[in-house]
Design an enzyme around this catalytic site. Structure first.
Site, short mmCIF file in Angstrom:
data_model
loop_
_atom_site.label_atom_id
_atom_site.label_comp_id
_atom_site.label_asym_id
_atom_site.label_seq_id
_atom_site.Cartn_x
_atom_site.Cartn_y
_atom_site.Cartn_z
N LYS A 27 1.01 -0.96 -0.46
CA LYS A 27 -0.06 0.09 0.58
C LYS A 27 1.05 1.13 0.39
CE LYS A 27 -1.44 1.74 3.99
NZ LYS A 27 -2.73 2.26 4.85
N ASP A 38 -6.74 1.45 1.05
CA ASP A 38 -6.46 1.17 2.41
C ASP A 38 -8.23 0.65 2.79
OD1 ASP A 38 -8.09 3.67 1.49
OD2 ASP A 38 -7.48 4.63 3.09
#
Length: 285
Positions: free
Chosen positions: A156, A174
């Site tokens: 991420k 997220d």
């Protein structure tokens, strides 16, 4: 990718009325959605969000790839606002990887304490800074396979840095992104990498980075985890989960956050086209 199971039918949601008597919307039972229909609906949602959040951007203040990398690591388990309020003093003290690699851990801990988990984050920041110094000539690498070798950097974080500092398309999964794409039935996966793969398959690569910003913006402002503002949602007609939140338009409007709700955003230094107010510095909230 394997064959997808047929989409489940959603439950009907009773139509609510405004005080004037106008219906604010209702979710009808949905037939199983074909792959083609899913792609079309997903891309229409993206187009609608692009109109609403034409100013969407990364909500971390940064001036170079190193600052973005550090800020993204700090953003774990806290808000971008708290990170943005913390990093001015941090970057003033440690402007380069070489500086941060040589930092006294206790001093660094005190600087980043407002972001929480400051001991673990200090270890990651010193470790990744040393790795940048020793293995990458003091520069943040522009490849995912290199970024994920740095302490505290996962997929991420790597996609955030690649998409916003290097222009390399990527999906940022997220908590907001994962929640919304499951509500929209783009995927039923819980694993972040599977979510990323499923959503990537719905859109051209050129859309991935901005799609991430738009979805995250919408999740922070309108489609909240506990009480989504369904009645104020610009994509309500396209949402199979309409009705999970407040459907009354006036009540829903009160749930909007940041610039959508008339309050400051998360960046102390937002882009010029941002329609809201800058966030206050640390201690001035």
């Amino acid at each position: 990718m394997g064959e997808r199971p047929a989409a489940k039918k959603t439950k009907a949601v009773k139509t609510k009325k405004t005080p004037e008597g106008a219906a604010v919307g209702a979710a009808e039972p949905r037939a199983a959605e074909s792959r083609t229909a899913l792609v079309r609906r997903a891309r229409r949602i993206n187009r609608e969000l692009a109109e609403v959040y034409h100013y969407a951007h990364p909500e971390l203040d940064f001036e170079n790839p190193f600052q973005l990398l550090v800020a993204t690591v700090l953003s774990a388990q806290t808000t971008d606002l708290r990170v943005n309020q913390t990093t001015p003093a941090l970057f003033a003290a440690y402007p380069t990887p070489e500086d941060m690699a040589a930092a006294d851990p206790e001093t660094l801990e005190q600087l980043i304490r407002p972001t929480g988990f400051f001991r673990a984050k200090t270890k990651s920041l010193i470790g990744l800074s040393a790795a940048l110094r020793d293995r990458f000539g003091g520069e943040v690498p522009g490849r995912l396979q290199d970024l994920v070798t740095l302490p505290g950097v996962g997929r991420k974080t790597a996609n955030v840095v690649l998409g916003n500092a290097f222009g390399v398309p990527g999906i940022t999964v997220d908590t907001h992104f994962g929640r919304l794409v499951r509500r929209w039935k783009w995927t039923d996966a819980q694993d972040a990498e599977k979510v990323e793969a499923d959503v990537c398959a719905l859109f051209p690569k050129s859309e991935w980075t901005m799609l991430s910003h738009r979805v995250i913006f919408h999740g922070r402002r309108v489609c909240h985890a506990r009480r989504p503002a369904c009645g104020a949602c610009p994509i309500a007609p396209l949402c199979p989960s309409f009705g999970e939140g407040e459907t009354d338009p006036e009540k829903a409007k009160k749930l909007l956050k940041y610039e959508m709700g008339g309050r400051p955003g998360q960046r102390l230094k937002p882009p010029p086209d941002y329609p809201g107010e800058p966030a206050p510095p640390l201690g001035a909230e």
